[in-house]
Design an enzyme around this catalytic site. Sequence first.
Site: not given
Ligand code: T46
Length: 133
Positions: A49
Amino acid sequence: MEIKTIAFPLHSDKRGALVAVEQLKDIPFEIKRIYYIYAVQPGDQRGFHAHKTLDQVLVCVNGSCKVLLDDGKEKRLIILDKPYEGLSVPRHIWHEMYDFSPDAVLLVMASDLYCEDDYLRNYNQFLTFVNGK
Ligand code: T46
């Protein structure tokens, strides 16, 4: 695409090492949120993303991982494996994280609170967004 890494102040002595990170000094924004990623299973990939307004600095405080950065024109691969080095991931950069070592802990300092509306999670949507800027 210019890749910005940040060398954090490292204070090492015979007791070990301490890294200090200050907002608006070592990090080019006020830190509103910190989160960290660990226990990533072998072969799993994260990210895929970009953000519309969020700026971030990533640091692999333990272990290692790879980060692919993509500005819509050019892709760059960076290996994060130093607890005293940050990688700037500004807004509008598509990023993918993979090849996490089993002991990897990826710490992220972010310029704003969590907001799902800030994510561009579809690559074509990302390209339209950056090309229309
Ligand atoms: C990014 C990369 C480097 C939350 O509730 N609060 C938060 O602050 C974050 C970061 C995530 N979440 C929840 C949202 C999803 O349900 O945690 C779950 C996993 O998030 P996501 O699939 O977006 O995780 P990554 O590792 O793909 O991405 C993360 C960050 O979301 C993103 O902003 O830049 O790490």
